[in-house]
Design a protein around this motif. Structure first.
Motif, PDB file in Angstrom:
ATOM      1  N   TYR A  24     -10.180   5.404   7.807  1.00 43.65           N
ATOM      2  CA  TYR A  24     -11.309   5.422   8.744  1.00 43.65           C
ATOM      3  C   TYR A  24     -10.711   5.421  10.148  1.00 43.65           C
ATOM      4  O   TYR A  24      -9.935   4.538  10.492  1.00 43.65           O
ATOM      5  CB  TYR A  24     -12.174   4.175   8.526  1.00 43.65           C
ATOM      6  CG  TYR A  24     -13.605   4.330   8.964  1.00 43.65           C
ATOM      7  CD1 TYR A  24     -14.592   4.659   8.051  1.00 43.65           C
ATOM      8  CD2 TYR A  24     -13.969   4.143  10.299  1.00 43.65           C
ATOM      9  CE1 TYR A  24     -15.915   4.799   8.438  1.00 43.65           C
ATOM     10  CE2 TYR A  24     -15.292   4.285  10.701  1.00 43.65           C
ATOM     11  CZ  TYR A  24     -16.267   4.605   9.772  1.00 43.65           C
ATOM     12  OH  TYR A  24     -17.572   4.755  10.158  1.00 43.65           O
ATOM     13  N   SER A  49     -16.552   4.804   3.559  1.00 41.94           N
ATOM     14  CA  SER A  49     -17.655   4.256   4.342  1.00 41.94           C
ATOM     15  C   SER A  49     -17.262   2.971   5.055  1.00 41.94           C
ATOM     16  O   SER A  49     -17.962   2.521   5.957  1.00 41.94           O
ATOM     17  CB  SER A  49     -18.862   3.996   3.431  1.00 41.94           C
ATOM     18  OG  SER A  49     -19.318   5.208   2.859  1.00 41.94           O
ATOM     19  N   HIS A  50     -16.167   2.381   4.647  1.00 40.59           N
ATOM     20  CA  HIS A  50     -15.695   1.107   5.202  1.00 40.59           C
ATOM     21  C   HIS A  50     -14.207   1.033   4.914  1.00 40.59           C
ATOM     22  O   HIS A  50     -13.730   1.543   3.894  1.00 40.59           O
ATOM     23  CB  HIS A  50     -16.438  -0.048   4.500  1.00 40.59           C
ATOM     24  CG  HIS A  50     -16.239  -1.396   5.118  1.00 40.59           C
ATOM     25  ND1 HIS A  50     -15.096  -2.131   4.944  1.00 40.59           N
ATOM     26  CD2 HIS A  50     -17.067  -2.169   5.895  1.00 40.59           C
ATOM     27  CE1 HIS A  50     -15.213  -3.301   5.581  1.00 40.59           C
ATOM     28  NE2 HIS A  50     -16.402  -3.335   6.166  1.00 40.59           N
ATOM     29  N   ASN A 443     -21.992   1.142  -0.490  1.00 36.35           N
ATOM     30  CA  ASN A 443     -21.982   2.235   0.488  1.00 36.35           C
ATOM     31  C   ASN A 443     -20.945   3.297   0.160  1.00 36.35           C
ATOM     32  O   ASN A 443     -21.024   4.426   0.677  1.00 36.35           O
ATOM     33  CB  ASN A 443     -21.760   1.697   1.904  1.00 36.35           C
ATOM     34  CG  ASN A 443     -20.559   0.766   2.002  1.00 36.35           C
ATOM     35  OD1 ASN A 443     -19.918   0.458   1.009  1.00 36.35           O
ATOM     36  ND2 ASN A 443     -20.254   0.312   3.202  1.00 36.35           N
ATOM     37  N   GLU A 444     -19.965   2.988  -0.710  1.00 39.34           N
ATOM     38  CA  GLU A 444     -18.969   3.997  -1.072  1.00 39.34           C
ATOM     39  C   GLU A 444     -19.543   5.079  -1.994  1.00 39.34           C
ATOM     40  O   GLU A 444     -18.870   6.087  -2.237  1.00 39.34           O
ATOM     41  CB  GLU A 444     -17.740   3.346  -1.696  1.00 39.34           C
ATOM     42  CG  GLU A 444     -16.992   2.381  -0.770  1.00 39.34           C
ATOM     43  CD  GLU A 444     -16.547   2.993   0.561  1.00 39.34           C
ATOM     44  OE1 GLU A 444     -16.437   4.241   0.649  1.00 39.34           O
ATOM     45  OE2 GLU A 444     -16.312   2.230   1.515  1.00 39.34           O
ATOM     46  N   THR A 447     -19.545   7.920   0.112  1.00 38.64           N
ATOM     47  CA  THR A 447     -18.221   8.554   0.171  1.00 38.64           C
ATOM     48  C   THR A 447     -18.039   9.521  -0.994  1.00 38.64           C
ATOM     49  O   THR A 447     -17.559  10.646  -0.815  1.00 38.64           O
ATOM     50  CB  THR A 447     -17.119   7.479   0.125  1.00 38.64           C
ATOM     51  OG1 THR A 447     -17.319   6.550   1.183  1.00 38.64           O
ATOM     52  CG2 THR A 447     -15.743   8.109   0.245  1.00 38.64           C
TER      53      THR A 447
END
Length: 558
Positions: A24, A49-50, A443-444, A447
């Motif tokens: 990221y 995403s993180h 949240n992945e 991705t």
């Protein structure tokens, strides 16, 4: 050749054969990302995403492929977001190189914007770490980091590079990197001879396999060793697949949620042969009563593990593949028919079982096994579903069960599944999660959709923090403090909102159909499996009890 620091970073990654990185971007690492842009045809970058997802993906890539996983993050919160993933890799001895960038050299130590001492923070959870303040040492530092990550007992290494070092120019000379090979010379012949003597004197040997057998790619040597010793085999979470779970000598996992057969057998054996395992407290139970009828022979690459948690009788220090090869050369064929028969009787008497008619965690795992024919890579989060995945899927090959063993990291599996699928794209990759764990890093899924990584996410949804609730039921008089998740979150709608396919199963047949469909779609899929909140993992050993006190649902009912 004159290159900037950021270009040297990319060239050194190429030297190491790195084809995929996870990360990221941010201000401090922009120069490196600009260099990566120019080499996007050689190195694939997966934007997670993180940053935590990036660290878990690098870990999953490493576990699935046996190569070093690489993740990138910027300074400050970007770097600290890697910490959980680095600690996860450290506890399970996974080779990962994390590259972070920091503020400019003149700003170090001045509480500058997005400055953090990431080498200080990660010192206890890395095999080694570096901060590179001189561009002339950058290339050699990166090479050294990859070497450290892979040699001996593997582990994560962090390289922190101030931004101005990535922008200045220095001389770069390409080097051909030789593959890291185990040190065969240092294995003691005296220790090998002692081990052989102990094995040949045993009447009731038991073989206990850990993650070291996987990390050293020792499956073939282990299989020969087991057959030569003629002894039953159990394993840890990390050791899954090193010895085939389908073999008649295999008895299942050992420890808190191990099989009764393994727990009773280890408690009764006269020689416990420990192959690349570190005697975790979840394995030993009450350490003072662990295998106390047996001599203990330990094979491990790390001498610090000898006598650390359990006092052993003798040990052989060295790479597991090398140690087993040397033992096999000297060990005569053994026969322990009465002992093996006794263990077979335990297997028949104490099989793993579950309620046959309802949708449950064990059913879901067995159905995944049936439909994938045991040929998938399974990743997990941490909790009840993790134990079911260890118990009810038969792992026949190493590097097919990826899970956070030592740190027990909720939120690990989804990122790891992305890394595994990128590393081994021809394999079906399934992440098994509980609903509590899925919330951690769901949240992945975005991705997976963004990069079209066709993983299958199975959520075993009991609307509670299942393992914690199990403890509350058994040991806290059913005081369910903060473990109920019975809210309005709809994982199917969440999946669809992120661009994945969402499916729901309330019955066994609905799950059969949903998983069969997921296997054909070739895109990210989330399957929400509704199971009972009071489903439990059996057998179990109470904390502080010896593993010989394993109990199951029938014992509780009595």
């Amino acid at each position: 050749m004159q290159l900037t620091g950021s270009e040297i970073v990319v060239e050194c990654l190429k030297e190491q054969g790195v084809d995929t990185v996870f990360g990221y971007p941010g201000g401090a690492i922009l120069n490196v990302y600009d260099a990566l842009y120019k080499h996007s045809d050689e190195i694939t970058h997966i934007l997670t995403s993180h940053e935590q997802g990036a660290s878990h993906a690098a870990d999953g890539y490493a576990r699935a492929t046996g190569r070093v996983g690489v993740c990138l993050a910027t300074s400050g919160p970007g770097a600290t977001n890697l910490v959980t993933g680095i600690a996860t890799a450290y506890m399970d001895s996974i080779p990962v190189v994390a590259i972070t960038c920091n503020v400019n050299l003149p700003l170090l130590g001045k509480d500058s914007f997005q400055e953090v001492d990431i080498t200080g923070i990660t010192l206890p959870i890395t095999k080694h770490n570096f901060i590179v303040k001189d561009i002339n040492s950058l290339a050699d530092t990166i090479r050294r980091a990859f070497e450290i990550a892979q040699t001996g007992r593997p582990g994560p290494v962090l390289i922190d590079i101030p931004k101005d070092v990535t922008g200045v120019i220095a001389e770069y000379e390409k080097k051909v990197i030789e593959p890291v090979r185990p040190d065969e010379v240092s294995v003691s012949d005296e220790e090998i001879n002692t081990a052989v003597e102990m094995i040949e004197a045993a009447e009731k040997p038991y073989i206990f396999v850990g993650g070291g057998a996987v990390l050293s790619d020792a499956s073939d040597e282990l299989f020969e060793f087991v057959k030569r010793v003629d002894a039953p085999v159990c394993d840890t979470l990390m050791g899954k697949g090193a010895f085939p779970g389908t073999d008649e000598l295999y008895t299942g996992m050992l420890g808190m949620h191990g099989t009764k057969t393994s727990n009773f057998g280890v408690s009764e054996c006269d020689l416990l042969i420990v192959v690349g395992a570190r005697f975790s407290d979840r394995v030993t139970g009450n350490a003072k009563k662990f295998a106390n009828h047996a001599k203990i022979l330990q094979f491990d690459v790390d001498p610090a593990e000898m006598d650390k948690n359990i006092v052993i009788t003798a040990g052989v220090t060295g790479d597991i593949k090398t140690v087993l090869k040397k033992v096999n050369e000297k060990l005569s064929q053994q026969s322990h028919k009465p002992w093996v028969k006794q263990i077979e009787e335990y297997k028949a008497k104490y099989p793993l079982s579950y309620h046959p008619d309802v949708l449950s965690g064990p059913f879901v795992v067995e159905e995944i096994y049936r439909q994938t024919k045991g040929d998938a890579i399974i990743t997990t989060e941490v909790g009840q579903h993790q134990m079911w995945a260890a118990q009810f899927y038969k792992y026949s090959r190493p590097r097919t069960f990826l899970t956070s063993g030592g740190l027990g990291t909720m939120g690990y599996g989804l990122g790891a599944s992305l890394g595994a699928k990128m590393g081994v794209p021809d394999k079906t990759v399934v992440n098994i999660a509980g609903d509590g764990c899925f919330r951690m890093n769901m949240n992945e899924i975005a991705t997976a959709v963004r990069h079209n990584i066709p993983i299958i996410q199975v959520v075993i949804n009991n609307h509670v923090l299942g393992m914690v609730r199990q403890w509350q039921t058994l040991f806290y008089e059913k005081r369910y403090s903060q473990t109920v998740l019975n809210d309005a979150v709809d994982f199917v709608k969440l999946a669809e909102a992120m661009g994945a396919t969402g499916l729901r199963a309330n019955t066994q047949q609905e799950f059969r159909v949903a998983f069969e469909k997921a296997l054909t779609l070739g895109k990210p899929v989330v399957i929400d499996c509704q199971i009972d909140s009071d489903e439990k993992v059996w057998p179990m050993v109470a904390p502080g009890a010896p593993i010989s006190d394993a109990f199951d649902e029938g014992d509780v009912a009595r």
